[in-house]
Scaffold this motif. Structure first.
Motif, PDB file in Angstrom:
ATOM      1  N   GLY A  52      -7.885  -0.319  24.995  1.00 12.38           N
ATOM      2  CA  GLY A  52      -8.574  -1.492  25.520  1.00 12.38           C
ATOM      3  C   GLY A  52      -8.725  -2.568  24.466  1.00 12.38           C
ATOM      4  O   GLY A  52      -9.789  -3.199  24.367  1.00 12.38           O
ATOM      5  N   ASP A  53      -7.696  -2.822  23.702  1.00 13.30           N
ATOM      6  CA  ASP A  53      -7.727  -3.778  22.601  1.00 13.30           C
ATOM      7  C   ASP A  53      -6.756  -4.925  22.858  1.00 13.30           C
ATOM      8  O   ASP A  53      -6.111  -4.994  23.905  1.00 13.30           O
ATOM      9  N   ARG A  54      -6.661  -5.834  21.898  1.00 12.61           N
ATOM     10  CA  ARG A  54      -5.772  -6.983  22.053  1.00 12.61           C
ATOM     11  C   ARG A  54      -4.325  -6.545  22.200  1.00 12.61           C
ATOM     12  O   ARG A  54      -3.557  -7.126  22.986  1.00 12.61           O
ATOM     13  N   ASP A  55      -3.925  -5.517  21.460  1.00 12.83           N
ATOM     14  CA  ASP A  55      -2.549  -5.029  21.562  1.00 12.83           C
ATOM     15  C   ASP A  55      -2.264  -4.490  22.961  1.00 12.83           C
ATOM     16  O   ASP A  55      -1.178  -4.702  23.511  1.00 12.83           O
ATOM     17  N   GLY A  56      -3.230  -3.774  23.548  1.00 14.70           N
ATOM     18  CA  GLY A  56      -3.048  -3.259  24.901  1.00 14.70           C
ATOM     19  C   GLY A  56      -2.890  -4.381  25.908  1.00 14.70           C
ATOM     20  O   GLY A  56      -2.065  -4.301  26.826  1.00 14.70           O
ATOM     21  N   GLU A  75      -5.587   2.798  30.794  1.00  4.93           N
ATOM     22  CA  GLU A  75      -6.277   2.295  29.608  1.00  4.93           C
ATOM     23  C   GLU A  75      -7.184   3.380  29.066  1.00  4.93           C
ATOM     24  O   GLU A  75      -7.981   3.949  29.806  1.00  4.93           O
ATOM     25  N   ARG A  76      -7.049   3.684  27.780  1.00  5.35           N
ATOM     26  CA  ARG A  76      -7.834   4.736  27.146  1.00  5.35           C
ATOM     27  C   ARG A  76      -8.672   4.149  26.015  1.00  5.35           C
ATOM     28  O   ARG A  76      -8.349   3.094  25.466  1.00  5.35           O
ATOM     29  N   GLY A 101      -1.580   6.393  18.786  1.00  2.00           N
ATOM     30  CA  GLY A 101      -2.709   5.831  19.504  1.00  2.00           C
ATOM     31  C   GLY A 101      -2.899   6.388  20.902  1.00  2.00           C
ATOM     32  O   GLY A 101      -2.959   7.603  21.103  1.00  2.00           O
ATOM     33  N   ALA A 102      -2.996   5.498  21.889  1.00  2.00           N
ATOM     34  CA  ALA A 102      -3.268   5.883  23.275  1.00  2.00           C
ATOM     35  C   ALA A 102      -2.155   6.714  23.892  1.00  2.00           C
ATOM     36  O   ALA A 102      -2.377   7.407  24.895  1.00  2.00           O
TER      37      ALA A 102
END
Length: 270
Positions: A52-56, A75-76, A101-102
């Protein structure tokens, strides 16, 4: 043109190209395959997980811009995967660091699996599920492929039930033929081995064919193997001769080498 319903499952990441490029691109085996299919006019679905970040948010935005369907995107509460990449003067990529990551521990849920079983073909990229999805789809009679070169853990390297097993060889024809034979002996119906500048070969137990590479002015080789997979699978579903499937993969891979990243996109600064 026949339009196929296709799905790619597994890895996504932010490819963080270090100096002198100093730009970030959306990438990953499954992502690159899904986008190439969409760009070629097919109904393409992506199943995987972002943080749930800018990259996602960037991953989601780029996929939507390219027409990839995202009902299977989760989304994790961890960071989106990223890869730090160095580039040699010849345009070859060098992986410096990877954070999954996720993507680590992601698995399609029951609803995702039901949708995946309706596809004309499913391609699996990096997926650390011990082969669970491969077995479930093969048991259901779904046409399924996997790139064995992006998984380094033995638990995730089974090929039993694969319609197509993709691998990467680097020591010439003998090494490639040995790897293809191993895939077939362990239960894959069709084995494909890419050999970089040497081209690729394909075998199904009755036929073994090969083709060379297509010379281009190389800008970056990131995603070329993924584009090869996307092109090969489409030609495979079209029922084209085995050597023409290799040529379709080769030509799409060559095109990808002419730009930075696995597919054309607007980069972000690091």
């Amino acid at each position: 043109m026949t339009t196929f319903r296709l799905a790619a499952v597994g890895d996504n990441c932010i490819d963080r190209f270090q100096a002198p490029i100093s730009e970030a691109y959306v990438g990953g085996n499954a992502i690159n395959v899904a986008v190439q299919w969409a760009l070629l006019g097919h109904q393409s679905h992506y199943f995987g997980a972002v943080g749930g970040d800018r990259d996602g948010a960037q991953v989601r935005q780029v996929l939507e811009q390219n027409g990839v369907r995202l009902a299977g995107l989760k989304e994790r509460n961890v960071n989106t995967a990223y890869t730090d990449i160095g580039v040699t003067p010849e345009g070859d990529r060098v992986f410096l660091y990877e954070d999954f990551g996720a993507c680590a521990g992601y698995q399609p849920d029951a609803d995702d699996l039901a949708l995946l079983k309706t596809m004309d073909h499913v391609h699996i990229g990096w997926l650390d599920d011990g082969g669970a999805l491969r077995r479930a789809l093969a048991t259901a009679g779904v046409s399924v492929s996997q790139d064995m070169s992006v998984n380094a853990t033995p638990a995730n390297l089974g090929v039993q039930g694969l319609s197509i097993a993709f691998g990467s060889g680097s020591d010439g024809d003998q090494d490639a033929e040995r790897l293809a034979g191993d895939f077939l002996a362990r239960g894959a119906l069709l084995a494909i081995v890419t050999r970089g500048a040497l081209g690729s070969l394909a075998g199904n137990g009755a036929e073994l064919v090969s083709t060379g590479s297509r010379p281009v002015d190389v800008v970056d080789t990131t995603g070329a193997g993924d584009s090869f997979i996307a092109g090969f699978i489409l030609a495979h579903l079209q029922g084209r001769p085995l050597v023409e499937r290799l040529e379709a993969g080769r030509d799409l891979a060559a095109r990808t080498c002419t730009h930075v990243g696995g597919f054309p996109q607007q980069p972000h600064a690091l």
